[in-house]
Write an enzyme that holds these catalytic residues in place. Structure first.
Site, PDB file in Angstrom:
ATOM      1  N   ASP A  63       0.574  -1.176   0.106  1.00 25.15           N
ATOM      2  CA  ASP A  63      -0.007  -0.021   0.042  1.00 25.15           C
ATOM      3  C   ASP A  63       0.688   1.284   0.122  1.00 25.15           C
ATOM      4  OD1 ASP A  63      -2.411  -1.398   0.036  1.00 25.15           O
ATOM      5  OD2 ASP A  63      -2.483  -1.574   2.191  1.00 25.15           O
ATOM      6  N   TYR A 124       6.795  -9.785   6.825  1.00 32.53           N
ATOM      7  CA  TYR A 124       6.925  -8.430   7.047  1.00 32.53           C
ATOM      8  C   TYR A 124       7.587  -8.235   8.247  1.00 32.53           C
ATOM      9  CZ  TYR A 124       3.676  -7.221   3.135  1.00 32.53           C
ATOM     10  OH  TYR A 124       3.156  -7.092   1.784  1.00 32.53           O
TER      11      TYR A 124
END
Length: 284
Positions: A63, A124
């Site tokens: 994003d 992540y």
């Protein structure tokens, strides 16, 4: 969908990283917004002196504001273009790309490789500090400041209740026709000597806003606003809870993407495309 490369083309794997602060995410968008995909495709077209834009397929679409250290993509290039340019392509891209995105490696991919569907996990990291004085100015673009003391042990206790295969609808932004079933393989937090908490989040795949929502829930546990069993209760309820905040994107970095051995790529591609359901779930 087939992973067969068109005749006369070569599939090339790209390993890359970027600082997401000035990007409107990975994927190209209408309206001229700056994206990672757009920058790399433009640079690739320029340095190969091509009229055609060669479209990239990425392991994980990030994003706006999210960073990547170990992103992976692939592109199918005409064989003659690859033959002519591959020796100097990496250096030429370095000269053409803006400084907030780098391609570190370019190589012909093994048969059946697909940057997205071949992946077996994505890892992540989310970084946050509860330092009363705030974030080190040199790290402010990569670390979230949380204005409450955080109990790492309580956060890890809560994290353990989220591991495994579940429907993560309560932690995802729903997309029409897309499943929210994922296998969360790792979710743990450690506090470094500098006081920064690093959350490691690894799963076979992630749905939209999943990592940032999970971190939002754990922060509520860490600062004492919720008990360690609360995130698992939210998960079991299966609906979005207004108390689960999607934390800001700048603390999040895609660190690494994992792939199986070359001989298992084709099977993984097929498996990844199957729409998932939980054991015992009905069809309707």
């Amino acid at each position: 969908m087939s992973d067969e490369v068109q005749p006369g083309h070569v599939r090339v794997r790209l390993d890359l990283s970027y600082d997401g602060a000035e990007f409107s995410g990975w994927a190209k968008q209408a309206g001229g917004r700056r994206t990672v995909q757009g920058e790399i495709e433009d640079a690739l077209r320029t340095v190969t002196r091509s009229r055609e834009t060669y479209e990239l397929t990425v392991a994980g679409r990030t994003d706006a504001g999210v960073h990547a250290r170990g992103q992976v993509a692939h592109v199918d290039l005409p064989r003659e273009v690859w033959a002519e340019h591959h020796v100097k392509l990496l250096k030429r891209l370095a000269g053409r790309l803006p400084r907030d995105v780098r391609v570190w490696a370019l190589r012909e991919a093994p048969s059946g490789f697909n940057a997205r569907f071949s992946a077996i996990w994505r890892r992540y990291a989310y970084r946050v500090t509860d330092n009363p004085g705030g974030v080190d100015p040199l790290l402010r673009g990569h670390v979230l400041w949380h204005d409450w003391p955080l109990d790492v042990d309580a956060m890890n206790e809560a994290a353990r209740g989220l591991l495994g295969e579940h429907d993560f609808a309560a932690y995802c932004k729903k997309r029409e026709g897309a499943t929210t079933i994922r296998t969360l393989q790792e979710l743990s937090l450690v506090r470094g000597e500098d006081g920064i908490l690093t959350a490691t989040v690894r799963a076979d795949a992630f749905c939209h806003n999943m990592v940032r929502s999970l971190i939002g829930a754990l922060l509520f546990v860490g600062d004492g606003h919720r008990t360690p069993d609360w995130p698992a209760k939210v998960l079991a309820a299966g609906v979005r809870d207004s108390a689960v905040h999607v934390v800001r994107p700048h603390g999040l970095t895609l660190e690494e993407v994992g792939y199986p051995a070359d001989e298992l790529l084709a099977a993984r591609n097929k498996e990844a495309r199957n729409k998932r359901s939980l054991p015992g779930a009905g069809c309707c």
